[in-house]
Scaffold this motif. Structure first.
Motif, PDB file in Angstrom:
ATOM      1  N   GLU A 168       5.472  -2.305  -2.089  1.00  0.00           N
ATOM      2  CA  GLU A 168       4.121  -2.244  -1.522  1.00  0.00           C
ATOM      3  C   GLU A 168       3.671  -0.812  -1.407  1.00  0.00           C
ATOM      4  O   GLU A 168       4.435   0.081  -1.212  1.00  0.00           O
ATOM      5  CB  GLU A 168       4.100  -2.891  -0.143  1.00  0.00           C
ATOM      6  CG  GLU A 168       4.437  -4.354  -0.181  1.00  0.00           C
ATOM      7  CD  GLU A 168       4.451  -4.948   1.212  1.00  0.00           C
ATOM      8  OE1 GLU A 168       4.063  -4.285   2.181  1.00  0.00           O
ATOM      9  OE2 GLU A 168       4.855  -6.090   1.327  1.00  0.00           O
ATOM     10  N   ALA A 225      10.486  -6.479  -4.227  1.00  0.00           N
ATOM     11  CA  ALA A 225       9.105  -6.265  -3.779  1.00  0.00           C
ATOM     12  C   ALA A 225       8.844  -4.784  -3.635  1.00  0.00           C
ATOM     13  O   ALA A 225       9.755  -4.004  -3.370  1.00  0.00           O
ATOM     14  CB  ALA A 225       8.880  -6.954  -2.435  1.00  0.00           C
ATOM     15  N   ARG A 248       4.400   4.261  -3.644  1.00  0.00           N
ATOM     16  CA  ARG A 248       4.229   3.160  -2.708  1.00  0.00           C
ATOM     17  C   ARG A 248       4.899   3.536  -1.401  1.00  0.00           C
ATOM     18  O   ARG A 248       5.550   4.567  -1.299  1.00  0.00           O
ATOM     19  CB  ARG A 248       4.833   1.871  -3.276  1.00  0.00           C
ATOM     20  CG  ARG A 248       4.199   1.418  -4.572  1.00  0.00           C
ATOM     21  CD  ARG A 248       2.782   0.995  -4.325  1.00  0.00           C
ATOM     22  NE  ARG A 248       2.225   0.462  -5.558  1.00  0.00           N
ATOM     23  CZ  ARG A 248       0.952   0.418  -5.800  1.00  0.00           C
ATOM     24  NH1 ARG A 248       0.090   0.870  -4.934  1.00  0.00           N
ATOM     25  NH2 ARG A 248       0.499  -0.094  -6.912  1.00  0.00           N
ATOM     26  N   SER A 249       4.806   2.653  -0.395  1.00  0.00           N
ATOM     27  CA  SER A 249       5.383   3.002   0.903  1.00  0.00           C
ATOM     28  C   SER A 249       6.671   2.255   1.247  1.00  0.00           C
ATOM     29  O   SER A 249       7.490   2.763   1.991  1.00  0.00           O
ATOM     30  CB  SER A 249       4.358   2.776   2.012  1.00  0.00           C
ATOM     31  OG  SER A 249       3.995   1.414   2.056  1.00  0.00           O
ATOM     32  N   SER A 250       6.857   1.048   0.713  1.00  0.00           N
ATOM     33  CA  SER A 250       8.076   0.306   1.035  1.00  0.00           C
ATOM     34  C   SER A 250       8.498  -0.569  -0.137  1.00  0.00           C
ATOM     35  O   SER A 250       7.699  -0.889  -1.011  1.00  0.00           O
ATOM     36  CB  SER A 250       7.885  -0.549   2.290  1.00  0.00           C
ATOM     37  OG  SER A 250       6.902  -1.529   2.059  1.00  0.00           O
ATOM     38  N   GLY A 251       9.782  -0.935  -0.106  1.00  0.00           N
ATOM     39  CA  GLY A 251      10.305  -1.775  -1.169  1.00  0.00           C
ATOM     40  C   GLY A 251      11.515  -2.541  -0.695  1.00  0.00           C
ATOM     41  O   GLY A 251      12.081  -2.264   0.365  1.00  0.00           O
TER      42      GLY A 251
END
Length: 86
Positions: free
Chosen positions: A86, A84, A6-9
């Motif tokens: 994403e 989260a 994923r790219s962000s968290g």
């Protein structure tokens, strides 16, 4: 099981209010090629500090499960939650 790429968290952590604990978390994340985007920390209460981190995980050197396993075993990390991804 978490998605692997994923790219962000976003992570919520409860850390022991002890010198070097947050630094240890940040160094560990850096060693995993994770970039810290934001840090928000509340005033420590009852020897515990609440910290929220936003991360760029697009170049992370491992999968999400390995990152969470690594953080879970750090001294001073009382609890954490992956809020989260994403």
């Amino acid at each position: 099981s978490f998605p692997t790429r994923r790219s962000s968290g976003s992570l919520s952590l409860i850390l022991k209010n002890e010198s070097g604990t947050l630094s240890s978390v940040l160094k560990t994340l850096s060693d995993l090629n994770t970039s810290i985007l934001t840090i928000s920390q509340a005033i420590p209460i009852a020897n515990k500090a609440n910290v929220l981190l936003s991360l760029d995980i697009s170049k992370m050197a491992c999968d999400i499960q390995e990152m969470t396993d690594t953080l879970k075993h750090l001294s001073g990390v009382r609890n954490f939650h992956l809020d989260a991804i994403e």
